[in-house]
Design a protein around this motif. Structure first.
Motif, PDB file in Angstrom:
ATOM      1  N   PHE A  44      50.783  43.303  58.639  1.00  0.00           N
ATOM      2  CA  PHE A  44      49.685  43.953  58.809  1.00  0.00           C
ATOM      3  C   PHE A  44      49.171  44.930  57.449  1.00  0.00           C
ATOM      4  N   ALA A  45      50.191  45.534  56.939  1.00  0.00           N
ATOM      5  CA  ALA A  45      49.904  46.027  55.720  1.00  0.00           C
ATOM      6  C   ALA A  45      49.286  45.042  54.543  1.00  0.00           C
ATOM      7  N   ARG A  46      49.808  43.975  54.463  1.00  0.00           N
ATOM      8  CA  ARG A  46      49.712  42.891  53.460  1.00  0.00           C
ATOM      9  C   ARG A  46      48.128  42.524  53.736  1.00  0.00           C
ATOM     10  N   ILE A  47      47.926  42.109  54.965  1.00  0.00           N
ATOM     11  CA  ILE A  47      46.610  41.908  55.375  1.00  0.00           C
ATOM     12  C   ILE A  47      45.554  42.770  55.036  1.00  0.00           C
ATOM     13  N   CYS A  48      45.824  44.061  55.230  1.00  0.00           N
ATOM     14  CA  CYS A  48      44.957  45.148  54.840  1.00  0.00           C
ATOM     15  C   CYS A  48      44.643  44.775  53.309  1.00  0.00           C
ATOM     16  N   THR A  49      45.666  44.521  52.380  1.00  0.00           N
ATOM     17  CA  THR A  49      45.322  44.414  51.013  1.00  0.00           C
ATOM     18  C   THR A  49      44.482  43.004  50.745  1.00  0.00           C
ATOM     19  N   PHE A  50      44.520  42.148  51.446  1.00  0.00           N
ATOM     20  CA  PHE A  50      43.716  40.961  51.220  1.00  0.00           C
ATOM     21  C   PHE A  50      42.334  41.330  51.549  1.00  0.00           C
ATOM     22  N   ARG A  51      41.945  42.253  52.597  1.00  0.00           N
ATOM     23  CA  ARG A  51      40.683  42.487  52.957  1.00  0.00           C
ATOM     24  C   ARG A  51      40.137  43.539  51.517  1.00  0.00           C
ATOM     25  N   LEU A  52      41.292  44.335  51.405  1.00  0.00           N
ATOM     26  CA  LEU A  52      40.942  45.424  50.013  1.00  0.00           C
ATOM     27  C   LEU A  52      40.443  44.782  49.040  1.00  0.00           C
ATOM     28  N   ILE A  53      41.044  43.554  48.559  1.00  0.00           N
ATOM     29  CA  ILE A  53      40.881  42.989  47.341  1.00  0.00           C
ATOM     30  C   ILE A  53      39.605  42.147  47.486  1.00  0.00           C
ATOM     31  N   ALA A  54      39.326  41.409  48.629  1.00  0.00           N
ATOM     32  CA  ALA A  54      38.057  41.014  48.880  1.00  0.00           C
ATOM     33  C   ALA A  54      36.876  41.973  48.908  1.00  0.00           C
ATOM     34  N   LYS A  55      37.096  43.256  49.221  1.00  0.00           N
ATOM     35  CA  LYS A  55      35.841  44.350  49.438  1.00  0.00           C
ATOM     36  C   LYS A  55      35.758  44.570  47.818  1.00  0.00           C
ATOM     37  N   MET A  56      36.790  44.576  47.251  1.00  0.00           N
ATOM     38  CA  MET A  56      36.698  45.085  45.571  1.00  0.00           C
ATOM     39  C   MET A  56      35.679  44.066  44.846  1.00  0.00           C
ATOM     40  N   GLY A  57      35.910  42.896  45.091  1.00  0.00           N
ATOM     41  CA  GLY A  57      35.426  41.670  44.539  1.00  0.00           C
ATOM     42  C   GLY A  57      33.933  41.642  44.909  1.00  0.00           C
ATOM     43  N   CYS A  58      33.647  41.982  46.286  1.00  0.00           N
ATOM     44  CA  CYS A  58      32.359  42.318  46.703  1.00  0.00           C
ATOM     45  C   CYS A  58      31.320  43.036  46.078  1.00  0.00           C
ATOM     46  N   ASP A  59      32.023  44.464  45.982  1.00  0.00           N
ATOM     47  CA  ASP A  59      31.498  45.618  45.700  1.00  0.00           C
ATOM     48  C   ASP A  59      31.298  45.621  44.080  1.00  0.00           C
ATOM     49  N   HIS A  60      32.337  45.068  43.436  1.00  0.00           N
ATOM     50  CA  HIS A  60      32.135  45.025  41.889  1.00  0.00           C
ATOM     51  C   HIS A  60      32.263  43.661  41.404  1.00  0.00           C
ATOM     52  N   PRO A  61      30.980  43.218  41.333  1.00  0.00           N
ATOM     53  CA  PRO A  61      30.934  41.795  40.798  1.00  0.00           C
ATOM     54  C   PRO A  61      31.645  41.420  39.833  1.00  0.00           C
ATOM     55  N   GLU A  62      31.794  42.105  38.779  1.00  0.00           N
ATOM     56  CA  GLU A  62      32.599  41.846  37.258  1.00  0.00           C
ATOM     57  C   GLU A  62      33.938  41.574  37.818  1.00  0.00           C
ATOM     58  N   GLN A  63      34.670  42.144  38.947  1.00  0.00           N
ATOM     59  CA  GLN A  63      35.917  42.014  39.328  1.00  0.00           C
ATOM     60  C   GLN A  63      36.009  40.680  40.125  1.00  0.00           C
ATOM     61  N   ARG A  64      35.151  39.939  40.637  1.00  0.00           N
ATOM     62  CA  ARG A  64      34.960  39.174  41.720  1.00  0.00           C
ATOM     63  C   ARG A  64      36.061  37.768  41.142  1.00  0.00           C
ATOM     64  N   THR A  65      35.910  37.141  39.925  1.00  0.00           N
ATOM     65  CA  THR A  65      36.737  36.181  39.438  1.00  0.00           C
ATOM     66  C   THR A  65      38.077  36.552  39.511  1.00  0.00           C
ATOM     67  N   LYS A  66      38.540  37.873  39.206  1.00  0.00           N
ATOM     68  CA  LYS A  66      39.854  38.006  39.272  1.00  0.00           C
ATOM     69  C   LYS A  66      40.296  38.256  40.636  1.00  0.00           C
TER      70      LYS A  66
END
Length: 287
Positions: free
Chosen positions: A129-151
């Motif tokens: 569940f901790a890792r699943i949280c990080t998947f959501r976190l990474i997706a959120k980062m990419g959505c909120d910071h478009p310059e990071q989406r590709t990464k």
């Protein structure tokens, strides 16, 4: 210095339950700064997050103090707090607030956290569940910071390439995170995972469902709202036995009637034959 720390702790404890609930929406967290919090408070706020006794406190106000602290640190964009925040992710099993708020906390602090989050996500010995949280976190980062989406897409796609050795639930949440990013460029990896039956269908649905979610902008796809609602209903059903409940911490200070406890690795009492954590024990799936 000690006096200042305990004065700050008392202030956050006094904020308590009411303020925690009234500012549950991330777009209201900036209101904390109206109380005078600034960069001079960062180290003491981190110290509050790092204090195990607060996370385990039986007193309502004290137990809520770390939640107020990480919201303030998020608004202050305190990159210094990243290591401590990372160290708290494992507490998601007993603290629903982490699963609900950490994607916004890290996103507000900014992309400086992405490297540390990626390392956590890639470490298979970390809790599911901790890792699943990080998947959501990474997706959120990419959505909120478009310059990071590709990464962010690259990280999640690379994790999904190991679908043959990943748990099927892990793959399901990776696919879900990629769909949040609209990562159509990763769909061949997604398709391969589905075709080899390596994806839990309870997360996003089957391959046809995934096609709709990934191609949400395509004109030739009709009834997308219906599929969106079906996805949401599926996730609700998956988590309804253990939904996000801020009261989990709040009620620690109230009388509790003992009841038989079901371990995450015990068989689910519903009779499915699955472990509880893979059946009715799933939490934190709504996003």
């Amino acid at each position: 210095m000690e006096a200042r720390y305990f004065q700050l702790l008392d202030q956050l404890a006094d904020f308590g339950e009411d303020l925690c609930r009234s500012r549950i929406a991330p777009d209201t967290w900036h209101e904390y700064l109206q109380s005078g919090f600034d960069q001079s408070h960062v180290q003491d706020l981190i110290r509050i997050l790092d204090d195990d006794t607060l996370h385990e406190s039986e007193f309502t106000g004290t137990a809520m103090a770390p939640i107020h602290a990480w919201r303030i640190l998020a608004e202050l964009k305190a990159v210094e707090a990243i290591p401590t925040l990372i160290s708290l992710i494992h507490r998601i099993d007993e603290n629903d607030w982490i699963g609900e708020e950490f994607p916004d906390v890290f996103s507000k602090i900014g992309p400086s956290s992405l490297e540390a989050v990626e390392l956590y996500a890639r470490t298979s010995r970390n809790g599911e569940f901790a890792r699943i949280c990080t998947f959501r976190l990474i997706a959120k980062m990419g959505c909120d910071h478009p310059e990071q989406r590709t990464k962010c897409v690259e990280i999640l796609t690379d994790l999904l390439r190991a679908h043959g050795t990943n748990d099927r639930d892990i793959n399901g949440f990776l696919v879900s995170a990629l769909s949040d990013l609209g990562a159509l460029e990763s769909f061949e990896v997604v398709r391969e995972a589905y075709e080899k039956n390596h994806v839990a269908l309870s997360i996003l649905g089957d391959l046809r469902d995934a096609e709709y979610y990934f191609r949400i902008g395509a004109k030739d796809y009709e009834d997308i709202d219906t599929f969106r609602e079906a996805r949401l209903n599926r996730l609700r059903a998956l988590s309804e036995s253990q939904p996000f409940e801020p009261t989990r911490i709040i009620e620690k200070s109230r009388p509790i009637v003992a009841a038989p406890r079901i371990g995450r690795n015990d068989l689910c009492p519903c009779g499915s034959g699955k472990k509880y954590k893979k059946c009715h024990g799933v939490a934190g799936t709504l996003h």
